[in-house]
Design a protein around this motif. Structure first.
Motif, PDB file in Angstrom:
ATOM      1  N   GLY A  21     -45.862   1.119   2.507  1.00  0.00           N
ATOM      2  CA  GLY A  21     -47.104   1.688   3.020  1.00  0.00           C
ATOM      3  C   GLY A  21     -46.962   3.017   3.730  1.00  0.00           C
ATOM      4  N   PHE A  22     -45.741   3.539   3.885  1.00  0.00           N
ATOM      5  CA  PHE A  22     -45.520   4.803   4.583  1.00  0.00           C
ATOM      6  C   PHE A  22     -45.101   5.886   3.597  1.00  0.00           C
ATOM      7  CE2 PHE A  22     -44.864   1.455   7.674  1.00  0.00           C
ATOM      8  CZ  PHE A  22     -45.657   1.896   8.725  1.00  0.00           C
ATOM      9  N   LYS A  23     -45.710   7.076   3.728  1.00  0.00           N
ATOM     10  CA  LYS A  23     -45.392   8.203   2.841  1.00  0.00           C
ATOM     11  C   LYS A  23     -44.008   8.755   3.165  1.00  0.00           C
ATOM     12  CE  LYS A  23     -50.010   9.625   3.411  1.00  0.00           C
ATOM     13  NZ  LYS A  23     -50.894  10.714   3.774  1.00  0.00           N
ATOM     14  N   LEU A  24     -43.286   9.117   2.111  1.00  0.00           N
ATOM     15  CA  LEU A  24     -41.944   9.659   2.238  1.00  0.00           C
ATOM     16  C   LEU A  24     -41.733  10.729   1.161  1.00  0.00           C
ATOM     17  CD1 LEU A  24     -39.281   8.936   3.949  1.00  0.00           C
ATOM     18  CD2 LEU A  24     -38.523   7.835   1.845  1.00  0.00           C
ATOM     19  N   PRO A  25     -42.167  11.985   1.433  1.00  0.00           N
ATOM     20  CA  PRO A  25     -41.983  13.034   0.430  1.00  0.00           C
ATOM     21  C   PRO A  25     -40.508  13.228   0.080  1.00  0.00           C
ATOM     22  CG  PRO A  25     -43.489  13.759   2.141  1.00  0.00           C
ATOM     23  CD  PRO A  25     -42.882  12.465   2.610  1.00  0.00           C
ATOM     24  N   ALA A  26     -40.230  13.325  -1.205  1.00  0.00           N
ATOM     25  CA  ALA A  26     -38.852  13.387  -1.690  1.00  0.00           C
ATOM     26  C   ALA A  26     -38.148  14.694  -1.339  1.00  0.00           C
ATOM     27  CB  ALA A  26     -38.843  13.180  -3.201  1.00  0.00           C
ATOM     28  N   HIS A  27     -38.884  15.776  -1.124  1.00  0.00           N
ATOM     29  CA  HIS A  27     -38.247  17.074  -0.897  1.00  0.00           C
ATOM     30  C   HIS A  27     -37.822  17.306   0.554  1.00  0.00           C
ATOM     31  CE1 HIS A  27     -42.306  17.909   0.479  1.00  0.00           C
ATOM     32  NE2 HIS A  27     -41.911  19.081   0.948  1.00  0.00           N
ATOM     33  N   LEU A  28     -38.102  16.357   1.439  1.00  0.00           N
ATOM     34  CA  LEU A  28     -37.764  16.516   2.851  1.00  0.00           C
ATOM     35  C   LEU A  28     -36.474  15.771   3.198  1.00  0.00           C
ATOM     36  CD1 LEU A  28     -41.296  15.947   4.445  1.00  0.00           C
ATOM     37  CD2 LEU A  28     -40.220  18.108   3.767  1.00  0.00           C
ATOM     38  N   SER A  29     -35.877  16.167   4.316  1.00  0.00           N
ATOM     39  CA  SER A  29     -34.715  15.482   4.878  1.00  0.00           C
ATOM     40  C   SER A  29     -35.168  14.825   6.168  1.00  0.00           C
ATOM     41  CB  SER A  29     -33.603  16.490   5.163  1.00  0.00           C
ATOM     42  OG  SER A  29     -33.211  17.149   3.979  1.00  0.00           O
ATOM     43  N   TYR A  30     -34.641  13.627   6.462  1.00  0.00           N
ATOM     44  CA  TYR A  30     -35.146  12.824   7.576  1.00  0.00           C
ATOM     45  C   TYR A  30     -34.055  12.495   8.594  1.00  0.00           C
ATOM     46  CZ  TYR A  30     -39.032  12.299   4.425  1.00  0.00           C
ATOM     47  OH  TYR A  30     -40.082  12.569   3.579  1.00  0.00           O
ATOM     48  N   HIS A  31     -34.441  12.572   9.855  1.00  0.00           N
ATOM     49  CA  HIS A  31     -33.573  12.131  10.947  1.00  0.00           C
ATOM     50  C   HIS A  31     -33.964  10.687  11.272  1.00  0.00           C
ATOM     51  CE1 HIS A  31     -32.035  11.629  15.008  1.00  0.00           C
ATOM     52  NE2 HIS A  31     -31.183  12.592  14.716  1.00  0.00           N
ATOM     53  N   PRO A  32     -33.019   9.822  11.622  1.00  0.00           N
ATOM     54  CA  PRO A  32     -33.352   8.433  11.955  1.00  0.00           C
ATOM     55  C   PRO A  32     -34.324   8.278  13.132  1.00  0.00           C
ATOM     56  CG  PRO A  32     -31.008   8.634  11.560  1.00  0.00           C
ATOM     57  CD  PRO A  32     -31.571  10.030  11.573  1.00  0.00           C
ATOM     58  N   GLY A  33     -34.548   9.339  13.894  1.00  0.00           N
ATOM     59  CA  GLY A  33     -35.529   9.317  14.981  1.00  0.00           C
ATOM     60  C   GLY A  33     -36.937   9.595  14.494  1.00  0.00           C
ATOM     61  N   HIS A  34     -37.140   9.551  13.186  1.00  0.00           N
ATOM     62  CA  HIS A  34     -38.443   9.700  12.533  1.00  0.00           C
ATOM     63  C   HIS A  34     -39.021  11.103  12.647  1.00  0.00           C
ATOM     64  CE1 HIS A  34     -38.735   5.716  10.975  1.00  0.00           C
ATOM     65  NE2 HIS A  34     -38.139   5.318  12.091  1.00  0.00           N
ATOM     66  N   THR A  35     -38.128  12.077  12.448  1.00  0.00           N
ATOM     67  CA  THR A  35     -38.544  13.470  12.307  1.00  0.00           C
ATOM     68  C   THR A  35     -38.028  13.965  10.962  1.00  0.00           C
ATOM     69  OG1 THR A  35     -36.571  14.216  13.527  1.00  0.00           O
ATOM     70  CG2 THR A  35     -38.606  13.906  14.793  1.00  0.00           C
ATOM     71  N   TRP A  36     -38.631  15.042  10.469  1.00  0.00           N
ATOM     72  CA  TRP A  36     -38.232  15.573   9.168  1.00  0.00           C
ATOM     73  C   TRP A  36     -37.920  17.064   9.270  1.00  0.00           C
ATOM     74  CZ3 TRP A  36     -41.269  19.575   7.552  1.00  0.00           C
ATOM     75  CH2 TRP A  36     -42.596  19.612   7.967  1.00  0.00           C
ATOM     76  N   ALA A  37     -37.220  17.563   8.244  1.00  0.00           N
ATOM     77  CA  ALA A  37     -36.881  18.978   8.153  1.00  0.00           C
ATOM     78  C   ALA A  37     -36.947  19.397   6.689  1.00  0.00           C
ATOM     79  CB  ALA A  37     -35.478  19.228   8.697  1.00  0.00           C
ATOM     80  N   VAL A  38     -37.358  20.648   6.473  1.00  0.00           N
ATOM     81  CA  VAL A  38     -37.323  21.220   5.132  1.00  0.00           C
ATOM     82  C   VAL A  38     -36.902  22.686   5.258  1.00  0.00           C
ATOM     83  CG1 VAL A  38     -39.801  21.855   5.068  1.00  0.00           C
ATOM     84  CG2 VAL A  38     -38.545  21.492   2.929  1.00  0.00           C
TER      85      VAL A  38
END
Length: 195
Positions: A21-38
């Protein structure tokens, strides 16, 4: 230096996974603290909070972002989201200097919940060590497994109820904290956000 959201070509679709049920765009990188980077340039990175974080906190009414010029360290506290009297610390997925702050999201914090991967981005960072930083983050199938585990851990805290998750596997509700007693908010969010 002002950084604007990268425009997508008309009709271009960004590959998007939906994990429990949660969106997860494939082109992003994720930190386990629930933040993203591109990465958006040689040493330029845009960052924000992921869909899981946005839905967990729900309708937050405050957002405290670092000022331009501040140096962020990967995995250390970088900004806070607030809901009522509660303030939740979040960690940076990347190391570098803040070069732009999304002023629109400061004026309207709900953008970070409603469009966390688009108009709700938070910061642009000049990161001289971007390649090494991105290698430390989660991508692809590993990111999907991590998000599945995050959802499983959250289910231990959330009261079971018919509205917690759509029966058809659709998107999770937008205010998961509403399903948890307020006295437990701080502890739960601190565990999830690694803050």
């Amino acid at each position: 230096m002002e950084v604007r959201a990268a425009a997508e070509p008309e009709g271009a679709a960004i590959p998007m996974s939906v994990v429990n049920g949660f969106k997860l765009p494939a082109h992003l990188s994720y930190h386990p603290g629930h933040t993203w980077a591109v990465q958006e340039g040689r040493q330029m990175v845009r960052i924000g909070l992921d869909d899981f974080a946005a839905r967990l906190v729900g309708r937050f009414d405050k957002l405290e972002l670092p000022a331009r010029g501040r140096w962020l360290r990967q995995g250390e506290r970088a900004w806070a989201v607030g809901r009522g009297d509660h303030q939740f610390q979040m960690v940076s997925p990347i190391e570098g200097e803040v070069v732009d702050v999304n002023e629109e999201v400061l004026r309207n914090p709900t953008l970070a919940q409603e469009d966390s991967y688009g108009a709700g981005w938070l910061l642009a960072v000049h990161s001289p060590a971007v390649d090494g930083n991105l290698k430390n983050l989660l991508h692809g199938r590993l990111a999907q497994r991590w998000l599945e585990e995050s959802v499983g851990a959250l289910q231990a805290h959330v009261s079971p109820g018919p509205g917690t998750r759509l029966q058809d596997g659709g998107l999770a509700i937008s205010d998961l904290l509403a399903e948890v007693p307020e006295a437990q908010w701080e502890k739960l969010v601190r565990e999830v956000f690694l803050g």
